[in-house]
Motif scaffolding. Structure first.
Motif, PDB file in Angstrom:
ATOM      1  N   GLU A   2      60.466  44.457  45.641  1.00 34.61           N
ATOM      2  CA  GLU A   2      59.214  43.844  45.955  1.00 34.61           C
ATOM      3  C   GLU A   2      58.067  44.855  45.886  1.00 34.61           C
ATOM      4  OE1 GLU A   2      57.735  40.888  48.967  1.00 34.61           O
ATOM      5  OE2 GLU A   2      59.697  40.464  48.172  1.00 34.61           O
ATOM      6  N   MET A   3      58.372  45.992  46.161  1.00 35.22           N
ATOM      7  CA  MET A   3      57.378  47.020  46.129  1.00 35.22           C
ATOM      8  C   MET A   3      56.889  47.232  44.703  1.00 35.22           C
ATOM      9  SD  MET A   3      57.503  50.056  48.330  1.00 35.22           S
ATOM     10  CE  MET A   3      56.312  51.132  48.575  1.00 35.22           C
ATOM     11  N   ASN A   4      57.786  47.099  43.821  1.00 32.69           N
ATOM     12  CA  ASN A   4      57.406  47.275  42.445  1.00 32.69           C
ATOM     13  C   ASN A   4      56.425  46.201  42.030  1.00 32.69           C
ATOM     14  OD1 ASN A   4      58.446  49.533  41.437  1.00 32.69           O
ATOM     15  ND2 ASN A   4      60.318  48.622  40.654  1.00 32.69           N
ATOM     16  N   LYS A   5      56.714  45.022  42.487  1.00 35.19           N
ATOM     17  CA  LYS A   5      55.804  43.954  42.147  1.00 35.19           C
ATOM     18  C   LYS A   5      54.444  44.205  42.753  1.00 35.19           C
ATOM     19  CE  LYS A   5      57.936  39.633  41.302  1.00 35.19           C
ATOM     20  NZ  LYS A   5      58.236  38.375  41.756  1.00 35.19           N
ATOM     21  N   THR A   6      54.448  44.646  43.940  1.00 42.73           N
ATOM     22  CA  THR A   6      53.208  44.900  44.622  1.00 42.73           C
ATOM     23  C   THR A   6      52.510  46.084  43.977  1.00 42.73           C
ATOM     24  OG1 THR A   6      54.224  44.155  46.601  1.00 42.73           O
ATOM     25  CG2 THR A   6      52.203  45.318  46.863  1.00 42.73           C
ATOM     26  N   GLY A   7      53.264  47.090  43.624  1.00 44.11           N
ATOM     27  CA  GLY A   7      52.664  48.245  42.961  1.00 44.11           C
ATOM     28  C   GLY A   7      52.156  47.860  41.586  1.00 44.11           C
ATOM     29  N   THR A   8      52.906  46.987  40.918  1.00 46.61           N
ATOM     30  CA  THR A   8      52.486  46.541  39.601  1.00 46.61           C
ATOM     31  C   THR A   8      51.268  45.670  39.747  1.00 46.61           C
ATOM     32  OG1 THR A   8      54.769  46.526  38.910  1.00 46.61           O
ATOM     33  CG2 THR A   8      53.273  45.369  37.524  1.00 46.61           C
ATOM     34  N   ASN A   9      51.282  44.843  40.756  1.00 44.10           N
ATOM     35  CA  ASN A   9      50.123  43.981  40.998  1.00 44.10           C
ATOM     36  C   ASN A   9      48.897  44.812  41.311  1.00 44.10           C
ATOM     37  OD1 ASN A   9      51.472  41.662  40.577  1.00 44.10           O
ATOM     38  ND2 ASN A   9      51.791  41.184  42.728  1.00 44.10           N
ATOM     39  N   LYS A  10      49.124  45.813  42.099  1.00 45.69           N
ATOM     40  CA  LYS A  10      47.989  46.660  42.450  1.00 45.69           C
ATOM     41  C   LYS A  10      47.480  47.382  41.211  1.00 45.69           C
ATOM     42  CE  LYS A  10      48.809  47.496  47.248  1.00 45.69           C
ATOM     43  NZ  LYS A  10      48.964  48.427  48.301  1.00 45.69           N
ATOM     44  N   LEU A  11      48.413  47.816  40.397  1.00 43.65           N
ATOM     45  CA  LEU A  11      48.021  48.509  39.182  1.00 43.65           C
ATOM     46  C   LEU A  11      47.271  47.537  38.257  1.00 43.65           C
ATOM     47  CD1 LEU A  11      48.105  51.082  37.490  1.00 43.65           C
ATOM     48  CD2 LEU A  11      50.273  50.292  36.550  1.00 43.65           C
ATOM     49  N   ALA A  17      40.147  45.261  37.780  1.00 47.13           N
ATOM     50  CA  ALA A  17      38.920  45.612  38.491  1.00 47.13           C
ATOM     51  C   ALA A  17      38.119  46.631  37.680  1.00 47.13           C
ATOM     52  CB  ALA A  17      39.224  46.151  39.869  1.00 47.13           C
ATOM     53  N   ASP A  18      38.847  47.628  37.118  1.00 48.59           N
ATOM     54  CA  ASP A  18      38.166  48.628  36.292  1.00 48.59           C
ATOM     55  C   ASP A  18      37.571  47.963  35.044  1.00 48.59           C
ATOM     56  OD1 ASP A  18      38.758  50.650  38.064  1.00 48.59           O
ATOM     57  OD2 ASP A  18      40.413  51.494  36.880  1.00 48.59           O
ATOM     58  N   ALA A  19      38.343  47.056  34.449  1.00 46.40           N
ATOM     59  CA  ALA A  19      37.866  46.360  33.261  1.00 46.40           C
ATOM     60  C   ALA A  19      36.655  45.494  33.607  1.00 46.40           C
ATOM     61  CB  ALA A  19      38.976  45.503  32.657  1.00 46.40           C
ATOM     62  N   ASN A  20      36.765  44.812  34.777  1.00 47.51           N
ATOM     63  CA  ASN A  20      35.630  43.993  35.225  1.00 47.51           C
ATOM     64  C   ASN A  20      34.403  44.859  35.495  1.00 47.51           C
ATOM     65  OD1 ASN A  20      36.753  41.462  35.034  1.00 47.51           O
ATOM     66  ND2 ASN A  20      37.530  41.445  37.130  1.00 47.51           N
ATOM     67  N   ALA A  21      34.608  46.014  36.119  1.00 54.19           N
ATOM     68  CA  ALA A  21      33.503  46.922  36.406  1.00 54.19           C
ATOM     69  C   ALA A  21      32.899  47.429  35.096  1.00 54.19           C
ATOM     70  CB  ALA A  21      33.975  48.083  37.274  1.00 54.19           C
ATOM     71  N   LEU A  22      33.801  47.784  34.154  1.00 54.56           N
ATOM     72  CA  LEU A  22      33.329  48.262  32.870  1.00 54.56           C
ATOM     73  C   LEU A  22      32.591  47.134  32.123  1.00 54.56           C
ATOM     74  CD1 LEU A  22      33.196  50.632  30.910  1.00 54.56           C
ATOM     75  CD2 LEU A  22      35.380  49.888  29.963  1.00 54.56           C
ATOM     76  N   ALA A  23      33.127  45.945  32.185  1.00 54.54           N
ATOM     77  CA  ALA A  23      32.489  44.791  31.545  1.00 54.54           C
ATOM     78  C   ALA A  23      31.142  44.510  32.207  1.00 54.54           C
ATOM     79  CB  ALA A  23      33.402  43.569  31.613  1.00 54.54           C
ATOM     80  N   GLU A  24      31.119  44.595  33.537  1.00 53.81           N
ATOM     81  CA  GLU A  24      29.870  44.369  34.285  1.00 53.81           C
ATOM     82  C   GLU A  24      28.847  45.434  33.917  1.00 53.81           C
ATOM     83  OE1 GLU A  24      27.602  42.065  36.520  1.00 53.81           O
ATOM     84  OE2 GLU A  24      29.725  41.606  36.315  1.00 53.81           O
ATOM     85  N   GLN A  25      29.301  46.699  33.815  1.00 53.62           N
ATOM     86  CA  GLN A  25      28.404  47.795  33.444  1.00 53.62           C
ATOM     87  C   GLN A  25      27.903  47.572  32.010  1.00 53.62           C
ATOM     88  OE1 GLN A  25      30.149  51.721  33.635  1.00 53.62           O
ATOM     89  NE2 GLN A  25      28.300  52.704  32.834  1.00 53.62           N
TER      90      GLN A  25
END
Length: 193
Positions: A2-11, A17-25
């Motif tokens: 489960e941790m992997n899923k959570t870590g993968t989800n977080k990743l 989020a980075d893509a959204n931030a980059l897209a927003e920028q």
């Protein structure tokens, strides 16, 4: 796991989020660039509009100036035509008055003309109205070998002098025409100034 899923989800969430931030920028930068381009276009459009406005005003002023100039010239032409008509009428009236003179006055004019214009040896072709006066004054003017033609000249007053190789028109019309050439400006000044 489960941790992997959570870590993968977080990743994945971080990548998103980075893509959204980059897209927003990128969107913000694109919007700023678009606004800059729009502002430049408005400035260029305003400059083109001002240039066309200035050219239009210059063209309108040029047309107005041309119309004013033509109107002024047309006005001067019309005034000149009217003045010319008055001067023509003045000289025509002078001609009629000259032709209406009595026989003695006409004879005196013819005598002055013969004295000044005849050199001697010419034939004089008088106007019918002046034949009698010229016949009477011919012996008194002191010019030799002047002959009086049997024919009359086809004008109202005066005479024609025919010499060897030349003719002098001493008709009243010709005398008045010469006088007009010499005095028209003075007559115009008297009439219009």
């Amino acid at each position: 796991m489960e941790m992997n899923k959570t870590g993968t989800n977080k990743l994945a969430e971080r990548i998103i989020a980075d893509a959204n931030a980059l897209a927003e920028q990128t969107l913000t930068e694109a919007n700023a660039g678009a606004m800059e381009i729009a502002a430049e276009n408005v400035q260029k459009q305003n400059a083109v509009r001002a240039d066309f406005q200035q050219k239009r005003e210059a063209a309108v002023q040029s047309v107005l100036d041309g119309c004013k100039t033509r109107a002024a010239i047309d006005g001067k032409k019309a005034a000149l035509q009217k003045k010319r008509a008055v001067i023509d009428a003045v000289f025509e009236e002078a001609y009629r008055a000259l032709c209406a003179l009595n026989a003695d006055a006409r004879g005196a004019i013819c005598k002055r003309l013969l004295t000044s214009e005849a050199e001697g040896g010419e034939t004089i072709v008088p106007a019918a109205a002046d034949r009698r006066q010229i016949t009477a004054i011919l012996p008194t003017i002191g010019k030799t070998e002047l002959k009086l033609s049997e024919q009359d000249a086809a004008f109202d007053g005066g005479f024609l002098l025919i010499g060897r190789g030349y003719e002098k028109d001493c008709s009243f019309r010709a005398v008045l025409s010469q006088l007009r050439d010499e005095e028209e400006t003075a007559v115009a000044n008297l009439l219009f100034n």
